[in-house]
Design an enzyme around this catalytic site. Structure first.
Site, PDB file in Angstrom:
ATOM      1  N   HIS A 104       5.929  10.470   7.129  1.00  0.00           N
ATOM      2  CA  HIS A 104       5.845  10.647   8.588  1.00  0.00           C
ATOM      3  C   HIS A 104       7.231  10.856   9.170  1.00  0.00           C
ATOM      4  CE1 HIS A 104       6.100   6.345   7.449  1.00  0.00           C
ATOM      5  NE2 HIS A 104       7.064   6.322   8.337  1.00  0.00           N
ATOM      6  N   ASP A 201       9.981   6.693   0.337  1.00  0.00           N
ATOM      7  CA  ASP A 201       9.268   5.698   1.127  1.00  0.00           C
ATOM      8  C   ASP A 201       7.770   6.004   1.186  1.00  0.00           C
ATOM      9  OD1 ASP A 201       9.369   3.485   3.181  1.00  0.00           O
ATOM     10  OD2 ASP A 201       8.517   5.069   4.422  1.00  0.00           O
ATOM     11  N   GLU A 243       8.413   3.895  -3.597  1.00  0.00           N
ATOM     12  CA  GLU A 243       7.904   2.705  -2.918  1.00  0.00           C
ATOM     13  C   GLU A 243       6.401   2.904  -2.761  1.00  0.00           C
ATOM     14  OE1 GLU A 243       7.441   0.069   0.999  1.00  0.00           O
ATOM     15  OE2 GLU A 243       7.327   2.240   0.975  1.00  0.00           O
TER      16      GLU A 243
HETATM   17  O1  TEU Z   1       6.843   0.582   4.013  1.00  0.00           O
HETATM   18  C1  TEU Z   1       5.657   1.181   3.581  1.00  0.00           C
HETATM   19  C2  TEU Z   1       4.654   0.312   2.956  1.00  0.00           C
HETATM   20  O2  TEU Z   1       3.970   0.818   2.089  1.00  0.00           O
HETATM   21  C3  TEU Z   1       4.268  -1.041   3.435  1.00  0.00           C
HETATM   22  O3  TEU Z   1       3.311  -1.536   2.535  1.00  0.00           O
HETATM   23  C4  TEU Z   1       5.276  -2.086   3.554  1.00  0.00           C
HETATM   24  O4  TEU Z   1       5.378  -2.747   2.327  1.00  0.00           O
HETATM   25  C5  TEU Z   1       4.818  -2.996   4.658  1.00  0.00           C
HETATM   26  O5  TEU Z   1       5.352  -2.435   5.806  1.00  0.00           O
HETATM   27  C6  TEU Z   1       5.249  -4.419   4.548  1.00  0.00           C
HETATM   28  O6  TEU Z   1       5.420  -5.003   5.804  1.00  0.00           O
HETATM   29  C7  TEU Z   1       7.844   1.466   4.411  1.00  0.00           C
HETATM   30  C8  TEU Z   1       9.083   0.725   4.843  1.00  0.00           C
HETATM   31  O7  TEU Z   1       9.572  -0.062   3.781  1.00  0.00           O
HETATM   32  C9  TEU Z   1       8.786  -0.098   6.069  1.00  0.00           C
HETATM   33  O8  TEU Z   1       9.933  -0.784   6.502  1.00  0.00           O
HETATM   34  C10 TEU Z   1       8.289   0.821   7.159  1.00  0.00           C
HETATM   35  O9  TEU Z   1       7.921   0.077   8.287  1.00  0.00           O
HETATM   36  C11 TEU Z   1       7.103   1.639   6.671  1.00  0.00           C
HETATM   37  O10 TEU Z   1       7.423   2.329   5.462  1.00  0.00           O
HETATM   38  C12 TEU Z   1       6.690   2.686   7.689  1.00  0.00           C
HETATM   39  O11 TEU Z   1       7.717   3.593   7.907  1.00  0.00           O
END
Ligand code: TEU
Length: 550
Positions: A104, A201, A243
């Protein structure tokens, strides 16, 4: 150095730029600040730094809401500062991995603005638009606290747009080849600056297909493999780190296959809460089970492991229901109720907390994968659980006892990006105080990282869980026949007592009968493995050993 396998033996360190070190006194950490601490990180034994997003952003999601992918947010410095950081890190043998948000953009991104206002224009199809909000109904809402739907209505375009995260983060449309090309160009842009890798991400959510839960879809894997192909072709040796907060069986798919590789590394999410859970229960079972449920990965891949990161807050902050939502993929059946963060908050300097921290870290550094420390882990910095959202784990790094704990020279503490942590004992939890105390967690962590560096088998070796007579004790071996240059390999036996009482354990090592053992942490000789292949060891409460087996 051009060692293409560097990531296998590397210790990573996540440095949240805005909270790490502020060089100009505006209260926000920056590239020059990080650069000024590279000698410290090199001293600690860090091999690679992962820097979360530093691009221009409305900062409604810690910078994971990007409004310009090929610029530096002026709060963090200039492109020159960034290049200088990469250069200075490389001079010290430290690699730089940067974060790319593929799923996004921010709604402030010019692509989205153009997509809203000009549906027929070049960006009209860059996002996932629909006339109603009925599509992809089987999809969960990730940010359940704030979002009611994954669809939001845009008045200007008169249509709904799809978003897996916040409603200010519209999902890119990966069915549009122009989006894939644009994303490749962004990655090329940063690869040309000499960075060593990319954290990708939120990869599971790239593609959407009706009738599915829109996670880990084949079309998503095609996109990830395409990025890999481009990098292998144009910037060989650049790593990708996925991730994907999913079950291991789904995450392994993000390594791809030898024929169609995807990522070099993937974070292993489920192992972390189970380490905490095992400590709470005084039983090794949760850790053993999750590793048993973790499939083998292709030879080109490597897990990434961690105990904390910028998203992982103390679980007491959430209700049972929220916890179930957040952790349904990886929490043990009765859910984890405590983690080390809360223990540190309540009793930051107590022996119990220190012993648990050491044990968790000893597991992190010996289980399969390359470990990633979160800034402040090395000093036991803990969390400020009264802050909003995930800010609890994003407070300024505590360098010394000066105002603002040495993070910033800003005269007004209100100017800081986030308040200093202020948990009991926080004033003693600084790099400088711990440097002065030879028995501090900081010195302990540094010793462990150096021992790990001296035993590359911990990064490369084959992993084997061992049977133990006592459920509280976890024992595993790491083994390699020979190193990459033909040097003799080694066998390391790692033993951890998760209970808070001493244990005597019999470990079954049938293939190692009669071999001698030496503690690489304390240097002492231990009993040899018996002719029957059994090794009997006594461990103190939360005790651990790393033994070479010769
Ligand atoms: O997180 C994406 C994600 O897959 C989530 O499961 C994350 O583990 C979850 O937000 C836990 O609180 C990523 C980034 O690491 C996160 O900081 C962002 O908020 C998110 O993308 C959306 O951009």
């Amino acid at each position: 150095s051009p060692d293409p396998e560097w990531f296998r033996t590397a210790v990573f360190y996540e440095a949240l730029l805005r909270s790490f070190a502020d060089s100009d006194g505006d209260g926000v950490g920056d590239f020059r600040g990080l650069a000024s601490r590279l000698d410290y990180l090199a001293w600690l034994g860090v091999d690679a730094i992962w820097i979360p997003p530093f691009y221009p952003s409305p900062m409604r999601d810690g910078g994971y809401d990007i409004s310009d992918y090929t610029e530096i947010d002026p709060r963090y410095g200039t492109m020159e500062d960034f290049r200088d950081l990469v250069h200075q890190a490389h001079e010290r043998g430290i690699r730089i991995v940067i974060d790319i948000v593929l799923n996004h953009t921010s709604d402030a991104h010019p692509w989205f603005q153009a997509s809203r206002s000009d549906p027929e224009g070049p960006f009209g199809d860059f996002y996932v638009w629909a006339d109603d909000d009925s599509g992809y109904a089987n999809t969960r809402i990730i940010f359940i606290d704030t979002e009611e739907s994954n669809w939001s209505y845009d008045v200007e375009r008169g249509q709904f747009f799809w978003h897996r995260f916040f409603s200010h983060q519209p999902d890119l449309n990966y069915d549009n080849p122009a989006v894939i090309e644009a994303v490749h160009d962004i990655i090329r842009f940063w690869a040309r600056t000499g960075v060593d890798g990319f954290r990708l991400d939120a990869v599971p959510y790239l593609a959407e297909r009706e009738g599915t839960n829109c996670e880990n879809l084949p079309d998503t894997h095609t996109v990830v493999a395409g990025i890999r192909q481009m990098l292998d072709h144009e910037f060989p040796g650049t790593i990708t780190l996925a991730e994907a907060n999913q079950w291991p069986v789904d995450v392994v798919e993000y390594f791809g296959t030898p024929e169609a590789p995807e990522c070099t590394m993937c974070f292993h999410f489920p192992v972390m809460p189970r380490i905490y859970y095992a400590l709470r229960e005084g039983s090794s079972r949760a850790v053993r089970d999750v590793l048993a449920a973790t499939p083998d990965i292709p030879a080109h891949g490597q897990w990434g492991t961690f105990l904390r990161n910028h998203d992982e807050l103390t679980l007491e902050m959430v209700t049972d229901e929220e916890r179930t939502m957040m952790y349904q993929w990886y929490a043990p059946e009765d859910r984890m109720r405590a983690n080390i963060g809360i223990r540190r908050r309540l009793a930051p300097l107590l022996d119990a907390s220190r012993a648990e921290t050491e044990l968790a870290m000893a597991l992190l550094l010996s289980l399969p994968g390359s470990p990633c420390l979160y800034y402040g882990d090395e000093i036991g910095m803990g969390e400020n659980i009264w802050l909003e959202d995930r800010d609890a784990v994003r407070t300024p790094m505590q360098w010394d006892e000066s105002p603002n704990m040495g993070f910033s020279s800003a005269p007004d503490p209100g100017a800081l990006t986030l308040p200093i942590i202020q948990v009991p004992g926080y004033r003693h939890m600084t790099v400088s105080t711990e440097l002065r105390r030879p028995d501090s967690l900081l010195h302990w962590t540094r010793r462990m990282l150096h021992v790990r560096r001296a035993h590359p088998v911990l990064g490369r070796g084959k992993f084997l869980m061992r049977d133990v007579s006592d459920d509280a004790v976890l024992a595993h071996t790491r083994h390699e026949e020979e190193g990459p240059s033909g040097e003799p390999g080694e066998t390391l036996l790692c033993v951890a007592n998760l209970a808070d009482s001493p244990r005597c354990a019999i470990i079954a090592l049938p293939d190692l009968a009669g071999r001698t053992t030496t503690d690489v942490l304390g240097g002492a000789a231990f009993p040899a493995v018996g002719p029957d292949g059994r090794l009997t060891l006594t461990l103190g409460a939360r005790g651990y050993y790393w033994l070479t087996v010769d």
